[in-house]
Enzyme design. Structure first.
Site, mmCIF file in Angstrom:
data_model
loop_
_atom_site.group_PDB
_atom_site.id
_atom_site.type_symbol
_atom_site.label_atom_id
_atom_site.label_comp_id
_atom_site.label_asym_id
_atom_site.label_seq_id
_atom_site.Cartn_x
_atom_site.Cartn_y
_atom_site.Cartn_z
ATOM 1 N N LYS A 1 -2.804 5.902 -4.105
ATOM 2 C CA LYS A 1 -3.890 6.833 -3.802
ATOM 3 C C LYS A 1 -3.741 8.140 -4.580
ATOM 4 O O LYS A 1 -2.628 8.593 -4.847
ATOM 5 C CB LYS A 1 -3.922 7.126 -2.297
ATOM 6 C CG LYS A 1 -3.967 5.870 -1.427
ATOM 7 C CD LYS A 1 -3.928 6.204 0.039
ATOM 8 C CE LYS A 1 -3.720 4.967 0.881
ATOM 9 N NZ LYS A 1 -2.317 4.483 0.851
ATOM 10 N N TYR B 1 3.064 10.017 -0.534
ATOM 11 C CA TYR B 1 4.212 9.515 0.217
ATOM 12 C C TYR B 1 5.529 9.725 -0.524
ATOM 13 O O TYR B 1 6.596 9.632 0.080
ATOM 14 C CB TYR B 1 4.049 8.024 0.523
ATOM 15 C CG TYR B 1 2.769 7.659 1.232
ATOM 16 C CD1 TYR B 1 2.044 8.604 1.958
ATOM 17 C CD2 TYR B 1 2.274 6.364 1.177
ATOM 18 C CE1 TYR B 1 0.859 8.265 2.596
ATOM 19 C CE2 TYR B 1 1.098 6.014 1.819
ATOM 20 C CZ TYR B 1 0.388 6.971 2.517
ATOM 21 O OH TYR B 1 -0.776 6.623 3.143
ATOM 22 N N ASP C 1 0.849 -1.191 0.000
ATOM 23 C CA ASP C 1 0.000 0.000 0.000
ATOM 24 C C ASP C 1 0.887 1.244 0.000
ATOM 25 O O ASP C 1 1.771 1.384 0.846
ATOM 26 C CB ASP C 1 -0.903 0.003 1.240
ATOM 27 C CG ASP C 1 -1.849 1.193 1.255
ATOM 28 O OD1 ASP C 1 -3.017 1.012 0.896
ATOM 29 O OD2 ASP C 1 -1.411 2.296 1.631
ATOM 30 N N HIS D 1 -7.786 9.800 -1.757
ATOM 31 C CA HIS D 1 -7.078 9.786 -0.480
ATOM 32 C C HIS D 1 -7.875 10.424 0.668
ATOM 33 O O HIS D 1 -7.785 9.983 1.814
ATOM 34 C CB HIS D 1 -5.742 10.502 -0.644
ATOM 35 C CG HIS D 1 -4.690 10.050 0.306
ATOM 36 N ND1 HIS D 1 -3.345 10.012 -0.009
ATOM 37 C CD2 HIS D 1 -4.760 9.615 1.585
ATOM 38 C CE1 HIS D 1 -2.649 9.576 1.021
ATOM 39 N NE2 HIS D 1 -3.484 9.338 2.011
#
Length: 283
Positions: A77, A52, A47, A110
């Site tokens: 996401k 990120y 994931d 998200h």
């Protein structure tokens, strides 16, 4: 290498591994740890998210692991800055390019808040979701879903969407147990995914968790993860340390008693640990 195959069947009949490896920003990614998780621990569910900043690094880790693409479940996401019909499609293709894949197994919106000037969050969510539905129809995304959506957001989607999300991924741990949301999702055919299962480590020193770890001859993180997956929650603990990742995967060889499940259930304190710097949950 151990193998585990407990899955959750989604409304589109695809099966997502109930246990995955989460990634994050701010030092939350380790190339060696991901390769170890894939090669040595049997992890097949990863994931991540554009937010990120590690999609490109993950591509290199997957390549080095030599695990075939069709054995992997890759979730990423869509960040709110990319919401909107055309921008969502462009962002999805960009994520695929960074990840080095031709398709995503699961693509999530998200957050429910969109931050688009002069437009309602609901309208932007609906437009964005239409793009995700089309990408799912095209095979660019095998499954689509949302993250951090509340019941009111999902009720609006029932009216606005062609299909309901396959997954809603939300903070879930002993101190944050949104059972009303979980049950609503399940009643609508939306699988529930939980992130932050160790409460950022805060659950590991709680007396109830420590006592159960001693009782079962396990460590505290294994008890927390076992409790989560035993509740049927798709669970994605994060770690950059190979030994911790191995421990976090060793949760299928024991079962918590119903009494002990309830003991952890009583720890709920409505304690949210994940926050962003701009307002959320307001529309």
């Amino acid at each position: 290498m151990q193998h585990f195959s407990e899955d959750v069947e989604l409304s589109n009949r695809l099966k997502i591994p109930i246990l995955g490896l989460g990634t994050s920003h701010h030092g939350g990614y380790s190339h060696d740890a991901v390769v170890y998780a894939l090669r040595e621990c049997g992890v097949r569910h990863i994931d991540t998210a554009k937010r990120y900043g590690c999609e490109e690094a993950l591509s290199k880790s997957i390549t080095e692991s030599r695990v075939p693409r069709d054995e992997l479940w890759i979730t990423t996401k869509l960040w709110p800055q990319d919401y909107g019909y055309q921008s969502a499609k462009e962002a999805c293709r960009a994520s695929c390019a960074r990840l080095g894949v031709e398709y995503l197994d699961l693509y999530l919106m998200h957050w429910p808040d969109c931050g688009v000037p002069a437009r309602s969050n609901r309208d932007v969510r609906a437009e964005t979701w239409r793009a995700l539905e089309e990408m799912c129809d095209e095979g660019l995304c095998r499954s689509i879903g949302v993250s951090n959506f509340l019941i009111r957001h999902l009720e609006e989607m029932k009216e606005d969407a062609g299909v309901m999300p396959h997954v809603n991924q939300v903070e879930f741990h002993p101190f944050q147990q949104p059972w009303r949301l979980v049950e609503f999702c399940r009643s609508e055919g939306v699988a529930f995914g939980g992130y932050c299962p160790l409460a950022k480590g805060q659950a590991l020193n709680h007396p109830v968790i420590v006592e159960l770890a001693q009782k079962y001859g396990r460590n505290a993180s294994q008890v927390c993860i076992r409790w989560s997956i035993q509740n049927g929650i798709i669970t994605i603990p994060k770690s950059t340390k190979p030994d911790r990742i191995l421990e976090n995967c060793q949760v299928f060889g024991f079962t918590l008693s119903e009494e002990d499940m309830q003991s952890i259930g009583r720890l709920h304190a409505d304690k949210k640990l994940i926050h962003l710097s701009y307002p959320l949950w307001n529309g």
